[in-house]
Design a protein around this motif. Structure first.
Motif, PDB file in Angstrom:
ATOM      1  N   LEU A  48       0.833  -1.197   0.000  1.00 20.87           N
ATOM      2  CA  LEU A  48       0.000   0.000   0.000  1.00 20.87           C
ATOM      3  C   LEU A  48       0.875   1.258   0.000  1.00 20.87           C
ATOM      4  N   ALA A  49       1.912   1.263   0.822  1.00 20.11           N
ATOM      5  CA  ALA A  49       2.809   2.423   0.900  1.00 20.11           C
ATOM      6  C   ALA A  49       3.515   2.674  -0.426  1.00 20.11           C
ATOM      7  N   MET A  64      13.164   1.756  -5.491  1.00 14.21           N
ATOM      8  CA  MET A  64      14.572   1.437  -5.224  1.00 14.21           C
ATOM      9  C   MET A  64      14.765   0.915  -3.804  1.00 14.21           C
ATOM     10  N   GLU A  65      14.019   1.483  -2.861  1.00 15.73           N
ATOM     11  CA  GLU A  65      14.152   1.094  -1.454  1.00 15.73           C
ATOM     12  C   GLU A  65      12.876   1.484  -0.739  1.00 15.73           C
ATOM     13  N   ILE A  66      12.483   0.669   0.232  1.00 15.97           N
ATOM     14  CA  ILE A  66      11.335   1.012   1.065  1.00 15.97           C
ATOM     15  C   ILE A  66      11.573   0.438   2.450  1.00 15.97           C
ATOM     16  N   ASN A  67      11.175   1.197   3.458  1.00 22.21           N
ATOM     17  CA  ASN A  67      11.169   0.658   4.819  1.00 22.21           C
ATOM     18  C   ASN A  67       9.801   0.938   5.415  1.00 22.21           C
ATOM     19  N   CYS A  68       9.471   0.199   6.450  1.00 25.46           N
ATOM     20  CA  CYS A  68       8.151   0.363   7.048  1.00 25.46           C
ATOM     21  C   CYS A  68       8.209  -0.048   8.510  1.00 25.46           C
ATOM     22  N   ASN A  69       7.722   0.828   9.362  1.00 23.07           N
ATOM     23  CA  ASN A  69       7.567   0.502  10.772  1.00 23.07           C
ATOM     24  C   ASN A  69       6.091   0.220  11.014  1.00 23.07           C
ATOM     25  N   HIS A  70       5.795  -0.978  11.480  1.00 19.02           N
ATOM     26  CA  HIS A  70       4.425  -1.393  11.769  1.00 19.02           C
ATOM     27  C   HIS A  70       4.147  -1.052  13.229  1.00 19.02           C
ATOM     28  N   LEU A  71       3.217  -0.141  13.467  1.00 19.99           N
ATOM     29  CA  LEU A  71       3.013   0.419  14.794  1.00 19.99           C
ATOM     30  C   LEU A  71       1.813  -0.146  15.538  1.00 19.99           C
ATOM     31  N   LYS A  79      -3.920  -4.727  13.116  1.00 22.69           N
ATOM     32  CA  LYS A  79      -5.302  -4.558  12.659  1.00 22.69           C
ATOM     33  C   LYS A  79      -5.858  -5.905  12.223  1.00 22.69           C
ATOM     34  N   LYS A  80      -7.146  -6.140  12.519  1.00 24.36           N
ATOM     35  CA  LYS A  80      -7.834  -7.344  12.050  1.00 24.36           C
ATOM     36  C   LYS A  80      -8.939  -7.015  11.064  1.00 24.36           C
ATOM     37  N   ASP A  81      -9.343  -5.743  11.015  1.00 28.88           N
ATOM     38  CA  ASP A  81     -10.410  -5.336  10.100  1.00 28.88           C
ATOM     39  C   ASP A  81     -10.337  -3.830   9.904  1.00 28.88           C
ATOM     40  N   GLY A  82     -11.227  -3.307   9.094  1.00 24.79           N
ATOM     41  CA  GLY A  82     -11.288  -1.871   8.876  1.00 24.79           C
ATOM     42  C   GLY A  82     -10.728  -1.455   7.529  1.00 24.79           C
ATOM     43  N   ILE A  83     -10.515  -0.155   7.404  1.00 24.08           N
ATOM     44  CA  ILE A  83     -10.021   0.440   6.164  1.00 24.08           C
ATOM     45  C   ILE A  83      -8.740   1.197   6.490  1.00 24.08           C
ATOM     46  N   LEU A  84      -7.714   0.980   5.680  1.00 27.98           N
ATOM     47  CA  LEU A  84      -6.456   1.710   5.822  1.00 27.98           C
ATOM     48  C   LEU A  84      -6.379   2.784   4.752  1.00 27.98           C
ATOM     49  N   THR A  85      -5.766   3.905   5.099  1.00 28.28           N
ATOM     50  CA  THR A  85      -5.509   4.966   4.133  1.00 28.28           C
ATOM     51  C   THR A  85      -4.037   5.324   4.185  1.00 28.28           C
ATOM     52  N   ALA A  86      -3.372   5.189   3.054  1.00 31.46           N
ATOM     53  CA  ALA A  86      -1.981   5.618   2.925  1.00 31.46           C
ATOM     54  C   ALA A  86      -1.978   7.051   2.435  1.00 31.46           C
ATOM     55  N   LYS A 114      16.333  14.874  -9.874  1.00 35.09           N
ATOM     56  CA  LYS A 114      16.311  14.565 -11.311  1.00 35.09           C
ATOM     57  C   LYS A 114      16.287  13.068 -11.584  1.00 35.09           C
ATOM     58  N   THR A 115      16.918  12.280 -10.697  1.00 33.74           N
ATOM     59  CA  THR A 115      16.997  10.838 -10.926  1.00 33.74           C
ATOM     60  C   THR A 115      16.363  10.008  -9.810  1.00 33.74           C
ATOM     61  N   SER A 116      15.958  10.665  -8.730  1.00 35.99           N
ATOM     62  CA  SER A 116      15.330   9.926  -7.634  1.00 35.99           C
ATOM     63  C   SER A 116      14.380  10.830  -6.857  1.00 35.99           C
ATOM     64  N   MET A 117      13.486  10.198  -6.121  1.00 36.94           N
ATOM     65  CA  MET A 117      12.540  10.878  -5.240  1.00 36.94           C
ATOM     66  C   MET A 117      12.477  10.092  -3.944  1.00 36.94           C
ATOM     67  N   VAL A 118      12.177  10.786  -2.857  1.00 38.79           N
ATOM     68  CA  VAL A 118      11.938  10.126  -1.578  1.00 38.79           C
ATOM     69  C   VAL A 118      10.568  10.577  -1.086  1.00 38.79           C
ATOM     70  N   TRP A 119       9.758   9.600  -0.723  1.00 34.79           N
ATOM     71  CA  TRP A 119       8.392   9.853  -0.277  1.00 34.79           C
ATOM     72  C   TRP A 119       8.183   9.363   1.145  1.00 34.79           C
ATOM     73  N   ASN A 120       7.441  10.126   1.931  1.00 40.78           N
ATOM     74  CA  ASN A 120       7.022   9.731   3.271  1.00 40.78           C
ATOM     75  C   ASN A 120       5.581   9.244   3.174  1.00 40.78           C
ATOM     76  N   ILE A 121       5.304   8.115   3.793  1.00 42.63           N
ATOM     77  CA  ILE A 121       3.958   7.553   3.747  1.00 42.63           C
ATOM     78  C   ILE A 121       3.495   7.233   5.166  1.00 42.63           C
ATOM     79  N   GLU A 122       2.342   7.754   5.535  1.00 45.92           N
ATOM     80  CA  GLU A 122       1.708   7.408   6.801  1.00 45.92           C
ATOM     81  C   GLU A 122       0.453   6.603   6.488  1.00 45.92           C
TER      82      GLU A 122
END
Length: 119
Positions: A41-42, A64-71, A74-81, A90-98
């Motif tokens: 999702l992220a 290219m790379e992703i990390n994720c801290n699972h905080l 959840k057993k049900d519901g809806i997630l929103t990234a 020019k050649t790369s981007m870094v994104w923050n995802i909550e």
């Protein structure tokens, strides 16, 4: 996206929102949300955001790379990234995802680096 029932809710250069329900198809054997589904999702939200900053006729974005801290489990519901850019180069981007649930509780945080390639 279709296999995990992801839905794009908002797209702009500054913010992308993608929803995903917590269903049996995204749970691990103990019945909780699988961390890999959160990562998928992220990266999906970050990639959609990255596409807003390129010329899709001549370029593409690739993870290219992703990390994720699972905080929180959840057993049900809806997630929103919610993905927002930290660096747009020019050649790369870094994104923050909550990733939040339907109660606005923070479920996971992630950072994704995208490469920009020429087609």
């Amino acid at each position: 996206m279709q296999a995990l029932q992801m839905n794009i809710k908002h797209t702009s250069k500054e913010l992308v929102k993608v929803d995903m329900p917590v269903t049996d198809s995204v749970k691990q054997p103990m019945g909780f949300l699988h961390g890999g589904a959160s990562v998928a999702l992220a990266e999906t939200a970050a990639s959609i955001g990255g596409m807003q900053h390129i010329d899709e006729k001549t370029q593409a974005v690739v993870g290219m790379e992703i990390n994720c801290n699972h905080l929180k489990a959840k057993k049900d519901g809806i997630l929103t990234a919610k993905a927002s850019p930290i660096h747009l180069g020019k050649t790369s981007m870094v994104w923050n995802i909550e990733i939040e649930d339907e109660k606005k509780q923070l479920i996971a945080i992630s950072r994704c680096t995208l490469g920009i390639i020429n087609l």
